[in-house]
Design a protein around this motif. Structure first.
Motif, short mmCIF file in Angstrom:
data_model
loop_
_atom_site.label_atom_id
_atom_site.label_comp_id
_atom_site.label_asym_id
_atom_site.label_seq_id
_atom_site.Cartn_x
_atom_site.Cartn_y
_atom_site.Cartn_z
N ARG A 169 -15.86 84.22 -10.78
CA ARG A 169 -17.05 83.41 -10.64
C ARG A 169 -16.90 82.30 -9.60
N PHE A 170 -18.02 82.02 -8.95
CA PHE A 170 -18.16 80.81 -8.13
C PHE A 170 -18.56 79.71 -9.11
N VAL A 171 -17.74 78.67 -9.20
CA VAL A 171 -18.01 77.58 -10.14
C VAL A 171 -18.30 76.31 -9.36
N ALA A 172 -19.50 75.77 -9.56
CA ALA A 172 -19.90 74.52 -8.93
C ALA A 172 -19.76 73.40 -9.95
N PHE A 173 -18.96 72.39 -9.61
CA PHE A 173 -18.74 71.25 -10.49
C PHE A 173 -19.61 70.09 -10.01
N LEU A 174 -20.62 69.75 -10.79
CA LEU A 174 -21.48 68.63 -10.42
C LEU A 174 -20.86 67.33 -10.92
N ASP A 185 -12.61 62.36 -12.75
CA ASP A 185 -13.22 62.22 -11.43
C ASP A 185 -14.57 62.89 -11.33
N THR A 186 -15.02 63.56 -12.41
CA THR A 186 -16.37 64.14 -12.42
C THR A 186 -17.32 63.34 -13.30
N GLN A 187 -16.87 62.23 -13.86
CA GLN A 187 -17.69 61.49 -14.81
C GLN A 187 -18.80 60.67 -14.15
N PHE A 188 -18.62 60.33 -12.89
CA PHE A 188 -19.59 59.48 -12.21
C PHE A 188 -20.12 60.18 -10.95
N ARG A 189 -21.40 60.03 -10.70
CA ARG A 189 -21.99 60.69 -9.53
C ARG A 189 -21.39 60.19 -8.22
N ARG A 190 -20.89 58.97 -8.21
CA ARG A 190 -20.33 58.44 -6.97
C ARG A 190 -19.08 59.19 -6.53
N TYR A 191 -18.49 59.95 -7.44
CA TYR A 191 -17.30 60.74 -7.08
C TYR A 191 -17.68 62.07 -6.43
N GLY A 192 -18.98 62.34 -6.33
CA GLY A 192 -19.43 63.57 -5.70
C GLY A 192 -20.01 63.31 -4.33
N THR A 217 -21.28 79.93 -12.08
CA THR A 217 -21.32 79.01 -13.21
C THR A 217 -21.56 77.61 -12.69
N ILE A 218 -22.54 76.93 -13.26
CA ILE A 218 -22.80 75.52 -12.94
C ILE A 218 -22.15 74.69 -14.03
N SER A 219 -21.19 73.86 -13.61
CA SER A 219 -20.41 73.08 -14.56
C SER A 219 -20.44 71.62 -14.14
N GLY A 220 -19.53 70.84 -14.66
CA GLY A 220 -19.51 69.43 -14.33
C GLY A 220 -18.15 68.81 -14.58
N GLY A 221 -18.21 67.50 -14.95
CA GLY A 221 -19.40 66.73 -15.25
C GLY A 221 -20.30 67.43 -16.24
N GLU A 222 -21.54 66.99 -16.21
CA GLU A 222 -22.59 67.56 -17.06
C GLU A 222 -23.76 67.96 -16.19
N PRO A 223 -23.95 69.27 -15.96
CA PRO A 223 -25.01 69.72 -15.04
C PRO A 223 -26.41 69.33 -15.47
N LEU A 224 -26.64 69.12 -16.76
CA LEU A 224 -27.99 68.76 -17.19
C LEU A 224 -28.32 67.29 -16.93
N GLN A 225 -27.34 66.52 -16.47
CA GLN A 225 -27.66 65.17 -16.00
C GLN A 225 -28.42 65.26 -14.67
N GLN A 226 -28.28 66.39 -13.99
CA GLN A 226 -29.02 66.67 -12.76
C GLN A 226 -29.83 67.94 -12.98
N ALA A 227 -30.71 67.89 -13.96
CA ALA A 227 -31.40 69.10 -14.41
C ALA A 227 -32.24 69.75 -13.32
#
Length: 249
Positions: A27-32, A46-53, A80-90
Motif C-alpha cells: 500500500r501507498f500510505v499517506a501520513f497526515l 512528529d505527526t501530532q501537530f499540523r506544523r510538522y507537516g 491508506t490515509i493515516s496520520g496523525g488523525e486523517p479525520l482532523q482534515q476531513a
C-alpha cells in the motif's frame, strides 16, 4: 467543481510504501499531520501537530499516488490515509480518497474514530476498509491512554460504519500496566463483537521504537520504562478476543 476539489490543501507529514501493515497487500500510505489525541504510547509524536507537516494540495498528493498506481494494483494493495488523525482534515481526506477511487484503487482509512462525526457520507462512500484503533474499552482507561479523548465517539463511529456495510479491522495496542487489564480488554472485545462488520482484530504489542523521535523533539517519552508485552500476556489477550468470537491476528 472537480478542479476546486483538487485544490483543497492539507498538511502532509510523509508517505511510505508498506506491505501487510496498513491494510491488505502492498500500500501507498499517506501520513497526515495533526491529531487531537495525545496517546501515551504514540510512536510518532512528529505527526501530532499540523506544523510538522508540509502544505500540499489534493492534486499534488494524487499525482504522487499515481506514480505507484500500477505497482500497488499488481501487488493487490491500494492506498491508506493515516496520520496523525486523517479525520482532523476531513475535507482533504475525502477528496484524496475520491481521487483514489477514480483510479480504481482499494482505499483504507486509518483512524481512532474519535472525530468520526466529521466524516460525511461522501467520504465514507470512498472508503473500502476502516482500520479502527480502539484505544481501550473502559472509559477511564481510554481517557488515561489518550489524555484528551473519550471512548463514546469511537463506538458511535463503529456502528455508523456497520450501518453502511463498511468492513472494519479493529486495532488494539497492548501496553503492560496500561491497557492490559482483563476487564479493559474484555470491554474492547465486547465493543468489537457488537459491530457486525468487524472482520478481524489486530492486537499490536507496545514497543519503544519511537523513543528517539521524542528525544529529537525535546520531549520526554511517557512510557520510557514500560516493557514490551510478554508472549504469555499477548496470548492471554488474543484469547480474550477469540472468546468473543472474533478473528484475531
Amino acid at each position: 467543481m472537480v478542479t476546486t476539489a483538487r485544490t483543497v490543501t492539507g498538511s502532509l507529514h510523509s508517505f511510505d510504501i508498506s506491505t501487510g501493515v496498513d491494510g491488505p497487500g502492498t500500500r501507498f500510505v499517506a501520513f497526515l499531520a495533526g491529531c487531537p489525541l495525545r496517546c501515551l504510547y504514540c510512536h510518532s509524536p512528529d505527526t501530532q501537530f499540523r506544523r510538522y507537516g508540509g502544505l500540499t494540495t489534493v492534486a499534488d498528493l494524487l499525482t504522487e499516488i499515481r506514480r505507484y498506481e500500477r505497482f500497488v494494483k499488481v501487488a493487490g494493495g491500494g492506498v491508506t490515509i493515516s496520520g496523525g488523525e486523517p479525520l482532523q482534515q476531513a475535507g482533504f481526506t475525502r477528496e484524496v480518497l475520491r481521487g483514489c477511487k477514480e483510479m480504481r484503487l482499494h482505499t483504507a482509512l486509518d483512524t481512532s474514530g474519535f472525530l468520526g462525526d466529521r466524516a460525511d457520507d461522501d467520504l465514507l462512500d470512498a472508503v473500502d476498509l476502516v482500520l479502527l484503533d480502539i484505544k481501550s474499552g473502559d472509559p477511564r482507561t481510554y481517557a488515561e491512554v489518550t489524555r484528551t479523548g473519550r471512548l463514546e465517539p469511537t463506538v458511535r463511529f463503529a456502528h455508523r460504519l456497520a450501518e453502511r456495510g463498511k468492513p472494519i479491522w479493529v486495532r488494539f495496542v497492548l501496553v503492560p500496566g496500561l491497557t492490559d487489564d482483563p476487564a479493559n480488554v474484555d470491554a474492547v472485545a465486547a465493543v468489537a463483537a457488537g459491530v457486525p462488520t468487524v472482520e478481524r482484530v489486530e492486537v499490536l504489542p507496545f514497543h519503544r521504537l519511537g523513543e528517539q523521535k521524542y528525544a529529537a523533539l525535546g520531549l520526554p517519552f511517557p512510557l520510557a520504562g514500560t516493557p514490551a508485552p510478554s508472549v504469555a500476556l499477548l496470548e492471554r489477550v488474543q484469547g480474550q478476543f477469540r472468546d468473543h468470537g472474533l478473528t484475531v491476528y
